[in-house]
Write an enzyme that holds these catalytic residues in place. Structure first.
Site, short mmCIF file in Angstrom:
data_model
loop_
_atom_site.label_atom_id
_atom_site.label_comp_id
_atom_site.label_asym_id
_atom_site.label_seq_id
_atom_site.Cartn_x
_atom_site.Cartn_y
_atom_site.Cartn_z
CB THR A 13 -0.99 -0.39 0.93
OG1 THR A 13 -1.43 -1.55 1.20
CG2 THR A 13 -1.83 0.90 1.41
CB VAL A 14 3.67 2.62 1.73
CG1 VAL A 14 4.65 3.59 2.37
CG2 VAL A 14 2.40 2.08 3.36
NE ARG A 49 2.04 -6.92 -3.38
CZ ARG A 49 1.83 -6.89 -2.24
NH1 ARG A 49 1.21 -6.34 -1.42
NH2 ARG A 49 3.07 -6.90 -0.94
CE LYS A 105 4.81 0.88 12.42
NZ LYS A 105 3.47 1.66 11.32
CB VAL A 132 6.32 7.91 14.12
CG1 VAL A 132 6.32 8.97 15.37
CG2 VAL A 132 7.68 7.01 15.15
CB ILE A 136 1.72 13.64 11.63
CG1 ILE A 136 -0.08 13.82 11.73
CG2 ILE A 136 2.44 14.38 12.80
CD1 ILE A 136 -0.24 13.21 12.66
CE LYS A 205 3.06 4.00 14.89
NZ LYS A 205 1.41 3.71 14.14
N GLY A 302 -2.21 4.56 5.61
CA GLY A 302 -2.73 4.84 4.54
C GLY A 302 -2.04 5.39 3.64
N1 HSE Z 1 -1.57 0.13 12.52
C1 HSE Z 1 -1.02 1.14 12.94
C2 HSE Z 1 -2.25 1.73 13.51
C3 HSE Z 1 -0.45 1.82 11.16
O1 HSE Z 1 -3.49 1.74 13.66
O2 HSE Z 1 -2.00 3.35 13.19
C4 HSE Z 1 0.81 1.96 10.95
O3 HSE Z 1 1.79 2.92 11.95
#
Ligand code: HSE
Length: 440
Positions: A13-14, A49, A105, A132, A136, A205, A302
Site C-alpha cells: 500500500t505505501v 503486484r 517502527k 511514526v 505527520i 512509536k 494510509g
Molecule cells: N497500524 C497502525 C495504526 C498504522 O493503526 O495506526 C501503522 O503504524
C-alpha cells in the site's frame, strides 16, 4: 544532474502511494530536491503486484538483494516491515553504502541502536519519518523544528486502529469486542490486530519519539505497554460524566529521577484538543521549555499520507547525500557520542493521576474506609462519583460503583493502596485503574 536512483523493497500500500505521489508531483519535488528522484527498481515476492504498482520502465525483481547489489541505486526504501528479513536487508543495504528510508517502527524501536551505529560507521543516512504517525512530520519537528528546546514531555495518539475503536465505543456505547469485529470488517483493523490493540505499535512509536526528544538510546524493552483490550464501556461512560475521554496515549516525560516511557489508556480532559482527536486520526502534543505546548495532527496511516513522509525523507537525503556526514542532522537528533544516560524509570516510579473504579457493597462506612486508606497513603482525591445502586446493579441492587479521581501520586504507592483496597470485604470485584493525564 541525473535523477537520484531509488530501489524499493516491498510494493504494498505505501509503496504504491510512493509511486503515485512521486509521479504526480515530480516537477515540484525536483524543484525542491534540486534533482529528480526516480524509483528504478522494485523487489517484491509478488512480482505481478510489483509490476502493476511500478508501471513501465522500472525493473521488478523478487530478490531484494538484487536491489541492494545494484551499484546505480543510491537509496533503498524498506517497506517490508517486521524485525526479521527487514533487519537483515537494512543492515546489508547500509553495508553496501546505500542510504535507507524506512517506515519500520518495530525494527528501529527494537534494533535502532545497532542500525544507527552501522549507518553512522558507514556514513549513510537512515530516515524514518514514515515510522511514526504516518504523514505527520513529527520526526522532523522533534529532530529539527524544536531543536532549541529542552523538551519536557510529549503525549500522542499514535495508533489509528485503537483510536477508531475507542471513538466507536464512546459514540455507540458498545463494548471492545463488538467494535473490534466491526473495525476488522471495515478494514480499519488488521486480521491480526494484536500489535495495535495491545499497545505494541504505539510503544514502538513513542520509544522512537522519546529517543529524539531526550537524546537517549532507543529502548523499547524499557517501555511500559498496556493496550485497550480490557477497557469496559462503562468506564468510558463514567469518564465522560467526569469531563474526560479515554484515549490510548503514548507518553514520555523528563522528570528529576529519569524518563517516563509508557503506553496505556488514559483519561484526558474533554476540553483538550487531544481528547477530540477521533476516528483513525493521530495527534502528538509536545511541550518544550521555550516553545510551550505544540500540537501535530493528521493521518497516521494510509497509502499517500505515509508516502508523503517517505518522499520527504527521499528529498532530505537527495539534498544532503553529498554533504560531509558530520554536517548532517544526527539520526536521533543528538550526536551519537552525546547521548544522555538518563534512565527510563520503572513504572512504580512514574507519577501521574488516576481513575479508580471500585464495585463496592452499598453500605454505611464503605466510602469512609476507602478514602481513609487513600488518605493514609498520602494520595489526595480530586473527585468522587458514586452511582445509585439501582442504576448499577438493577432494582434492589446492594452493590454500587465508586469512582475516584486522584491527584498526582507515585504509581508504586497506588499499587500498594490498591492491594489494601482490594482486600476489603466490601470491595467486590477487581478494581479498575486507568491513568489520567491532565496535559497542562
Ligand atoms: N497500524 C497502525 C495504526 C498504522 O493503526 O495506526 C501503522 O503504524
Amino acid at each position: 544532474m541525473k535523477p537520484i536512483q531509488v530501489g524499493l523493497l516491498g510494493a504494498g500500500t505505501v509503496g504504491s502511494g510512493t509511486f503515485k505521489v512521486l509521479q504526480r508531483n515530480q516537477e515540484e519535488i525536483k524543484r525542491r530536491a534540486g534533482r529528480g528522484i526516480e524509483i528504478t527498481m522494485v523487489a517484491d515476492l509478488d512480482t505481478a503486484r510489483a509490476r502493476e504498482v511500478a508501471g513501465d520502465g522500472v525493473k521488478v525483481v523478487s530478490d531484494a538483494r538484487e536491489v541492494i547489489a545494484n551499484p546505480d541505486i543510491d537509496i533503498v526504501i524498506e517497506l517490508i516491515g517486521g524485525y526479521g528479513i527487514a533487519k537483515q536487508l537494512v543492515l546489508e543495504a547500509i553495508a553496501a553504502g546505500k542510504h535507507v528510508v524506512t517506515a519500520n517502527k518495530a525494527l528501529l524501536a527494537v534494533h535502532g541502536t545497532e542500525i544507527f551505529a552501522a549507518a553512522h560507521a558507514k556514513g549513510v543516512m537512515v530516515a524514518f519519518e514514515a515510522a511514526v504517525a504516518g504523514g505527520i512530520p513529527i520526526i522532523k519537528a522533534l529532530r529539527e523544528g524544536l531543536t532549541a528546546n529542552s523538551i519536557q514531555w510529549l503525549a500522542g495518539i499514535i495508533n489509528g486502529t485503537t483510536n477508531f475503536i475507542l471513538s466507536e465505543m464512546r459514540d455507540k456505547g458498545l463494548d471492545f469486542a463488538t467494535v473490534l469485529k466491526e473495525a476488522q470488517r471495515l478494514g480499519y483493523a488488521e486480521a491480526d490486530p494484536t500489535f495495535d490493540i495491545e499497545g505494541v505499535d504505539a510503544g514502538h512509536k513513542v520509544t522512537l519519539m522519546s529517543a529524539l526528544a531526550f537524546g537517549i538510546p532507543v529502548q523499547f524493552d524499557k517501555a511500559h505497554i498496556e493496550g485497550i483490550t480490557k477497557l469496559a464501556a462503562q468506564d468510558i461512560r463514567y469518564a465522560e460524566q467526569l469531563g474526560y475521554r479515554i484515549k490510548l496515549l503514548g507518553v514520555t516525560k523528563r522528570t528529576a529521577k529519569g524518563i517516563e516511557l509508557r503506553v496505556h489508556p488514559s483519561l484526558v480532559p474533554s476540553k483538550r484538543l487531544l481528547a477530540n482527536v477521533e476516528g483513525a486520526m493521530n495527534a502528538v502534543v509536545v511541550h518544550g521549555d521555550a516553545v510551550g505546548t505544540t500540537l501535530y495532527y493528521g493521518k497516521g496511516a494510509g497509502s499517500e499520507p505515509t508516502a508523503s513522509a517517505v518522499i520527504a525523507d527521499l528529498v532530505d537525503i537527495t539534498r544532503l547525500h553529498t554533504a560531509d556526514a558530520a554536517h548532517r542532522v544526527p539520526h536521533l537528533a543528538f550526536h551519537p557520542d552525546a547521548l544522555s544516560d538518563l534512565q527510563v524509570l520503572p513504572m512504580a516510579e512514574v507519577v501521574t493521576s488516576y481513575y479508580l473504579r471500585l464495585r463496592v457493597a452499598d453500605q454505611a462506612g464503605v466510602l469512609a474506609k476507602v478514602t481513609g486508606l487513600l488518605a493514609t497513603a498520602g494520595i489526595s482525591i480530586d473527585a468522587v462519583l458514586q452511582r445509585e445502586a439501582d442504576e448499577v446493579g438493577g432494582e434492589g441492587s446492594t452493590q454500587t460503583d465508586l469512582i475516584i479521581l486522584t491527584h498526582d501520586a507515585r504509581e508504586g504507592t497506588v499499587d500498594e493502596v490498591m492491594a489494601e483496597l482490594q482486600a476489603l470485604p466490601t470491595v467486590l470485584e477487581p478494581i479498575v485503574r486507568i491513568r489520567k493525564e491532565e496535559l497542562k
